[in-house]
Scaffold this active site. Structure first.
Site, PDB file in Angstrom:
ATOM      1  CB  THR A  88      -0.895   0.000   1.265  1.00 31.59           C
ATOM      2  OG1 THR A  88      -1.469  -1.301   1.405  1.00 31.59           O
ATOM      3  CG2 THR A  88      -1.981   1.033   1.182  1.00 31.59           C
ATOM      4  CG  HIS A 154       0.469  -9.884  -3.630  1.00 32.25           C
ATOM      5  ND1 HIS A 154       1.318  -8.930  -3.139  1.00 32.25           N
ATOM      6  CD2 HIS A 154      -0.719  -9.673  -3.002  1.00 32.25           C
ATOM      7  CE1 HIS A 154       0.663  -8.162  -2.261  1.00 32.25           C
ATOM      8  NE2 HIS A 154      -0.562  -8.586  -2.167  1.00 32.25           N
ATOM      9  NE  ARG A 176       6.653  -4.890   7.916  1.00 29.69           N
ATOM     10  CZ  ARG A 176       5.468  -4.619   8.431  1.00 29.69           C
ATOM     11  NH1 ARG A 176       4.361  -5.061   7.840  1.00 29.69           N
ATOM     12  NH2 ARG A 176       5.375  -3.901   9.528  1.00 29.69           N
TER      13      ARG A 176
END
Ligand code: PAP
Length: 346
Positions: A88, A154, A176
């Site tokens: 996002t 994705h 991440r």
């Protein structure tokens, strides 16, 4: 603002849908699904191992459709991510950087008008598999996408449509640390998991995760695919990390602008545009916007507010026991050791 309006309309009502000619495996195609390895799902009863990664039946159809029909253009900018790694955020940043001459991010009489203030970033940078190719009965009219086209996915590198690898389009990847990603995805999927499936306890989810069983995972394979490509072809794939963005957004934005072909000029830098983009897209600012507090439907029919939880590095310490930490550390060492890919954990 007109092209944004046209673009958004085109996504919700595709006009004359082009019928798909090929026969894709149907969601109910039991024979096709039963040929695939199957495991317990996080928000659907099962996940299936398709083309080497785990996904749901519905996603399989749209991924196949994307692979067959999406023709990348040299000017396309594709954001690829593991879920919950900063999608996002990066959608917002890429949109703001690329469109900064159309939509000013700087205050004019203390007033700023920008699509990101009234739209969730997922509306402005659509997913290939969740939005554009999600409808199995029609194909999207991509001529409505403003140029350069900004789209997201994705899927792992190997599952990208061929043209996105052979064309000169650019791919930005953000990942991440796997500890925070786990906690973030467990929270999010807990919110959107149908009640009929009952809760998915943290320990059980963690076991699936460590075994690689998670949508689009194993995550380490996902990361490694893009990591290797970014090393071999640094002009093709830019590899970013959520933790670096948190610590030093401005330098990362400079790098991102250059990579995308929209470098910041000296004059822009002096005028503070990088800081302005960074604060427009910051967690604090985005979380408080009406569209993100009350809006729905930026992803499927889920509430936008669930996309903004804590936005921190190191929240995993509040959820994982020392033995869980040890287990995931060992998996990471086994899977990522020697690759040069490392993470900041706190
Ligand atoms: P998606 O894959 O479903 O699109 P994604 O945006 O990748 O989700 O990840 C959501 C995470 O990014 C959340 O992390 P958390 O659960 O640890 O809090 C969310 O809070 C965080 N996030 C969303 N927007 C921002 C932002 N502007 N800056 C930093 N983090 C953000």
């Amino acid at each position: 603002m007109i092209y944004i309006t046209n673009f958004l309309k085109s996504q919700s009502s595709p006009g004359k849908p082009k019928q798909q000619k090929e026969t894709l495996p149907k969601e109910s195609d039991d024979e096709f699904l039963s040929s695939l390895p199957k495991e317990k799902g996080w928000r659907t009863p099962s996940l299936f191992l398709f083309q080497g990664f785990w996904c749901q039946p519905k996603e399989i159809r749209s991924i196949i459709s994307t692979q067959k029909h999406f023709i990348a253009q040299d000017s396309d900018l594709i954001l690829a991510t593991i879920p919950k790694s900063g999608t996002t955020w990066l959608k917002a940043l890429m949109f703001a950087i690329v469109n900064r001459n159309k939509f000013s991010v700087q205050h004019n009489n203390n007033h700023i008008q920008h699509p990101l203030l009234t739209h969730n970033p997922h509306e402005l940078v659509p997913f290939l598999e969740y939005k554009l190719y999600a409808d199995s009965n029609s194909l999207p009219d991509l001529t409505m996408l403003p140029s350069p086209r900004l789209v997201a996915t994705h899927v792992p590198f190997g599952a990208l449509p061929d043209s996105s690898k052979t064309s000169r389009c650019k791919i930005v990847y953000i990942c991440r640390n796997p500890f925070d990603t786990f906690v973030s995805i467990w929270h999010y999927l807990g919110k959107i998991r149908p009640e009929s499936l009952g809760p998915l306890p943290l320990e059980e989810a963690f076991d699936l995760y460590c075994r690689g069983i998670i949508g689009f995972g194993p995550y380490w394979d996902h990361m490694l695919g893009y990591w290797k490509e970014s090393i071999e072809k640094p002009n093709k794939v830019l590899f970013l990390k959520y933790e670096d963005m948190k610590v030093d957004a401005c330098n990362q934005l400079k790098k991102l602008g250059e990579f995308l072909g929209f470098p910041f000029t000296e004059e822009e830098e002096k005028g503070g545009i990088i800081e302005d983009i960074s604060s427009l897209c910051s967690f604090k600012n985005m979380k408080e916007l009406e569209v993100n507090k009350k809006g729905k439907g930026a992803i499927s029919d889920y509430e936008n507010k669930d996309l903004f939880r804590k936005g921190e590095t190191g929240d995993w310490v509040n959820y994982l026991t020392p033995s869980m930490f040890e287990r995931l550390s060992n998996v990471m060492e086994e899977k990522l050791g020697g690759s040069g890919l490392t993470f900041t954990l706190c």
